[in-house]
Design an enzyme around this catalytic site. Structure first.
Site, PDB file in Angstrom:
ATOM      1  N   LYS A 292       0.833  -1.204   0.000  1.00  0.00           N
ATOM      2  CA  LYS A 292       0.000   0.000   0.000  1.00  0.00           C
ATOM      3  C   LYS A 292       0.870   1.257   0.000  1.00  0.00           C
ATOM      4  O   LYS A 292       0.574   2.232  -0.707  1.00  0.00           O
ATOM      5  CB  LYS A 292      -0.938  -0.019   1.203  1.00  0.00           C
TER       6      LYS A 292
ATOM      7  N   GLN B  56      -5.200  -1.599   9.840  1.00  0.00           N
ATOM      8  CA  GLN B  56      -4.786  -2.885   9.275  1.00  0.00           C
ATOM      9  C   GLN B  56      -5.257  -4.019  10.190  1.00  0.00           C
ATOM     10  O   GLN B  56      -4.939  -4.041  11.375  1.00  0.00           O
ATOM     11  CB  GLN B  56      -3.256  -2.934   9.134  1.00  0.00           C
TER      12      GLN B  56
ATOM     13  N   ASP C 268     -11.563   2.175   3.845  1.00  0.00           N
ATOM     14  CA  ASP C 268     -11.772   0.728   3.795  1.00  0.00           C
ATOM     15  C   ASP C 268     -13.256   0.388   3.757  1.00  0.00           C
ATOM     16  O   ASP C 268     -13.635  -0.756   3.481  1.00  0.00           O
ATOM     17  CB  ASP C 268     -11.124   0.065   5.026  1.00  0.00           C
TER      18      ASP C 268
END
Length: 935
Positions: free
Chosen positions: A56, A100, A125
């Site tokens: 990422k 995460q 997300d």
């Protein structure tokens, strides 16, 4: 039929990245200095998480996104994670923010609570309940979609097949892929069936699908023969199966039997190389989308502030009535509006807060805004409205011209508040609110200064007493005691040893001579300059005798109390640029001389660390607001005679960063331009390194009439008719003072805007005459102001003039070089600023020049302590007197603050109460708890 066409996620994601890269370039061209920001919060150190995060970060760097990886240890608690999330939520530079998963912590953490703590507008997300709810409701333009379903949808679009009207089957119902994929297809007008582990007719349902998305997590579960001919197959699975031909002994497969499925499907994604690369690309796309939404809603560098609408009344009510009529915004809202993060703000109730100094480090690369100082002509005893003008100007710049603007003002002492002057929050429709909070305890800074100052005073007398009553060895045993058989010097004692030239750290290694030098400060009581303080006007403490108790064994001396704001600790607070600098300045404070003529400091007394602890909260600026909702820092309040009379360097520095390069910070210098402004330039700006852009010089017809020869103006006594009737001759004659103060400001190379503060007794002709004289004297502009009666609206002309002046060249310069001899620096100020012919040092002042030069303090700036009611030393001399000789009675040193202050004439550092103090009118409503009649 022909084998399926491969939907390569690598190719499509590359196209997406190229498109995003171009969008970021366009953004930065349109908004220089702006970049989309992505934050990735990780807990622990899992290898798989590290791998995904690196992918990422690499993608973000390639596109031009500013990515920040925040890594918490696996010992992090849920509270630690939530605190970090709150900070990132508040950071305007972060547009996309992901946590995460999984959270690799030794402590129990509720994952759903963590994902829901992420601000929905930054949840790229798409995992928060709010975004999930919006997606399920069909609000696709107002939510973020989880990256994997979003990537699947992009791959489906690449086929060119219309989704609307097709039958779609989703296998799997996880919150991350299956459930949002169902909603996404549904709101793209497909007819959607979700299958899961309990679906009994899975093969039959798959056979009906025009579009098949599989996210079951089971290797090759979907067989090729199940698939409807010509279907689009999107395989989200990543599974490992044994394979002896591979070095690792295993290979990666999806949830679909790829080889057989590609013979039936029209389009199919491979594993790996299909959906996987799209997930990262979609994260980047959502981050760029979030940044675009931010730019649509906010202009970078521009605050979004809710301003308060004033309801003006005529006649203008009392200050306390106006203050009470205003409902201040919650102070945490003000903090958020100006770009402060929650963890940078300490709330003190609903209307005031302290701001952490860490904000300076966060904003260190941010350019400073425009720096404006408000000063005035030589005032009457009533004051000419500098504070009111300061507040009116920021209300005009902020609430009316929509500029980022901060006011930075001094905290008032309770002495004048309860004495003759009353409060100092401005006045009329230009106030800092709530005024009772502003004028009373605020957040306790002045009380902290009182405690710290008096600790030093107690330490001085206690040390003299102990040295008089104990032997060297007894003193040494108590100063360096044996604890469990071990003696050890403290850090501050090591510094004293080094000052004495004793380079030893073992207490047992000192000789008798060294012990004597270490334990004996040998203070000469006649040289003590440090006094006790109190934040109350009490004339009977101006001279006292201390030590009269029998326990003090006959050690008495004459002493005095000063008012707290005259303490050197207040001046240190105002000039320090951080905790470390404040502590060093405390250590350098000279409290007396030894009998050998050596300076005795707070460090010698061993009190420096304790002072820093007492002042650790006071150093943080206090955040408040004006009546119209613009932000204000209220911090420090040093005297304008024996100190420099300006609010804190730290408040100004933080405000200048917060407003940004196009914003304004407006601060006020105490007394007239000859005192407060001169010290602002020569002391405050010298230490802060800041450079002002504009001087606002406040003038009134009333004061100019006084300077033109009008009768004396006395507080509490009605004004003579000369001040209430038009008299152009008096005004014109009094403009000599205005002219001189304009010259004083221009001497420092800064443009001057004259604010003519209009009173109801002024005539249009008088006001116009002042404006004319000011322009002829060299002011950049001069404008009439009615802000006291009209709030910011009445200072609009002033605000526009300040904006124009801030664009003009500013060639700021100091009046003198600090390396000049003390007498030369004093003479320069007297001649250039006051108009004196020369100076005369009385014997005591001459002795101090010699002493301070010998002690190494001769290169400090000069802080003149003289009357504010005249340019000269005589308060009865009005206008712009010349040819006088300025008498210097004495000179004192504030070494920690960093200046010498010559005393011109006599003055008291402990005011007294008048016959009828202001507290006669102050009361508390016992039912509501409201303060009545204040100021």
């Amino acid at each position: 039929m022909a084998p399926a066409e491969i939907l390569s996620g690598k190719i499509v994601s590359g196209q997406v990245r190229d498109r995003l890269k171009q969008q970021v370039v366009e953004m930065t061209e349109k908004f220089p200095g702006f970049r989309p920001g992505l934050a990735i919060l990780q807990v622990g150190n899992r290898d798989d998480s590290n791998l995904y995060i690196n992918m990422k970060l690499k993608a973000a760097a390639e596109i031009g996104i500013s990515a920040n990886h925040i890594k918490l240890p696996n010992t992090a608690t849920e509270a630690d994670v939530l605190k970090c999330i709150a900070s990132l939520n508040a950071d305007p530079a972060v547009h996309g923010f992901i946590v995460q998963l999984p959270l690799d912590s030794d402590k129990p953490i509720n994952t759903e609570k963590i994902t829901n703590a992420v601000a929905p507008e930054k949840d790229v997300d798409g995992l928060s309940s709010i975004n999930a709810g919006k997606l399920s409701r069909g609000d696709l333009g107002d939510c973020f979609i989880p990256c994997t379903p979003k990537g699947c949808m992009e791959l489906i679009r690449q086929t060119g097949v219309q989704v609307a009207g097709k039958r779609a089957v989703v296998i799997g119902r996880s919150k991350i892929v299956g459930a949002p994929m169902h909603d996404l297809l549904l709101w793209n007008n497909a007819t959607v069936t979700t299958c899961h582990s309990k679906t009994s007719t899975l093969a039959e349902e798959v056979g009906k699908a025009d579009i098949l998305v599989v996210a079951a997590g089971r290797a090759e579960m979907v067989k090729g023969e199940w698939i409807k001919p010509g279907a689009i197959v999107i395989d989200c699975g990543i599974n490992h199966v044994p394979d002896s031909t591979k070095a690792s002994g295993k290979r990666v497969v999806g949830d679909v039997a790829y080889n057989s499925a590609k013979e039936k499907a029209s389009f199919i994604t491979p594993v790996p190389g299909g959906v996987g690369p799209m997930t990262v690309a979609m994260l980047m796309q959502s981050t760029v989308e979030s940044a675009q939404r931010f730019l649509e809603k906010f202009q970078p560098g521009k605050w979004t502030i809710q301003y308060n609408q004033l309801t003006l009344k005529m006649p203008v009510p009392s200050d306390i009535e106006i203050s009470k009529s205003c409902i201040p915004k919650p102070i945490d809202q003000v903090a958020k509006e100006v770009g402060l993060f929650p963890d940078e703000v300490e709330l003190y109730g609903q209307t005031k807060a302290k701001v952490q100094l860490s904000v300076l480090k966060r904003l260190q690369s941010q350019p400073d805004g425009k720096y404006v100082v408000v000063t005035g002509i030589t005032p009457t005893p009533l004051g000419e409205g500098k504070s009111t003008t300061t507040v009116g100007l920021v209300q005009a710049l902020g609430a009316h011209l929509h500029q980022n603007v901060f006011a930075c003002v001094r905290q008032p002492s309770q002495g004048p508040t309860f004495g003759i002057k009353g409060g100092a929050a401005g006045g009329g429709y230009c106030q800092v609110v709530p005024m009772e909070e502003f004028n009373l305890h605020l957040t306790g800074d002045i009380h902290a200064i009182t405690a710290a100052n008096n600790l030093v005073a107690a330490a001085i007398d206690a040390r003299i007493f102990h040295e008089l009553t104990q032997s060297d060895q007894a003193l040494y045993n108590r100063l360096v005691p044996s604890v469990n058989g071990v003696r050890k010097f403290s850090d501050i004692q090591i510094r004293r040893l080094q000052k004495l030239g004793i380079n030893k750290t073992d207490p047992m290694a000192l000789t008798k001579e060294e012990v004597n030098a270490f334990v004996r400060l040998d203070i000469d009581p006649g040289t003590i300059t440090w006094q006790r303080v109190l934040d109350t006007n009490d004339r009977f403490l101006r001279k006292i005798t201390i030590g009269q108790s029998v326990t003090e064994k006959g050690f008495t001396r004459a002493a005095q109390f000063d008012i707290t704001v005259s303490s050197e600790i207040m001046a240190v607070l105002a000039l320090a640029d951080g905790l470390d600098d404040m502590k060093k300045r405390f250590g350098r404070m000279v409290v007396a001389s030894s009998k050998k003529g050596q300076p005795v400091t707070a460090d010698d007394l061993g009190v420096t660390g304790a002072l820093a602890v007492l002042m650790k909260d006071a150093i943080k600026p206090n955040l408040m607001q004006t009546l119209e909702g613009t932000p204000v820092f209220v911090h420090a309040g040093p005297f304008a005679n024996i100190a420099h009379g300006n609010s804190s360097v730290l408040a100004d520095k933080i405000a200048l960063k917060l407003v940004g390069k196009d914003g304004f910070v407006v601060t006020e210098a105490g007394f007239g331009a000859d005192i407060g402004m001169e010290k602002f330039f020569n002391i405050k700006c010298r230490y802060s390194g800041l450079r002002p852009h504009v001087v606002v010089l406040v003038a009134t017809v009333r004061a100019l009439k006084m300077h033109g020869g009008g009768p004396a103006v006395t507080a509490g006594v009605p004004l003579p008719k000369e001040y209430t009737e038009e008299n152009l001759q008096l005004v014109a004659k009094g403009c000599s003072n205005l002219n001189k103060q304009i010259q004083n400001a221009r001497m420092f190379g800064v443009p001057v805007v004259v604010a003519v503060n209009a009173f109801k007794t002024d005539t249009k002709a008088e006001l116009a005459l002042v404006v004319q004289h000011a322009k002829e004297a060299g002011a950049f502009d001069a404008v009439e102001c009615t802000h006291w009666a009209e709030g910011g609206k009445g200072a609009l002309a002033l605000a526009r003039a300040v904006q124009r002046a801030s664009q003009a060249p500013s060639n700021f310069r100091f009046l003198y070089n600090v390396e000049l001899p003390v007498v030369d620096k004093i003479r320069l100020i007297a001649q250039q600023v006051y108009g004196a012919r020369d100076i005369e040092l009385l014997p005591e002042a001459q002795e101090k020049v010699a002493l301070y030069t010998k002690q190494g303090f001769g290169n400090l700036p000069i802080c003149m302590a003289k009357t504010h009611l005249s340019l000269s030393h005589d308060p009865e001399q009005k206008g712009a007197p010349t040819g006088f000789v300025l008498p210097i009675r004495d000179i004192r040193a504030s070494v920690g603050a960093g200046f010498l202050y010559p005393l011109v004439g006599t003055m008291s550092t402990m005011p007294g109460l008048p016959t009828r103090p202001c507290f006669y009118d102050i009361d508390l409503d016992p039912v509501s708890g409201e303060v009545n009649g204040l100021f």
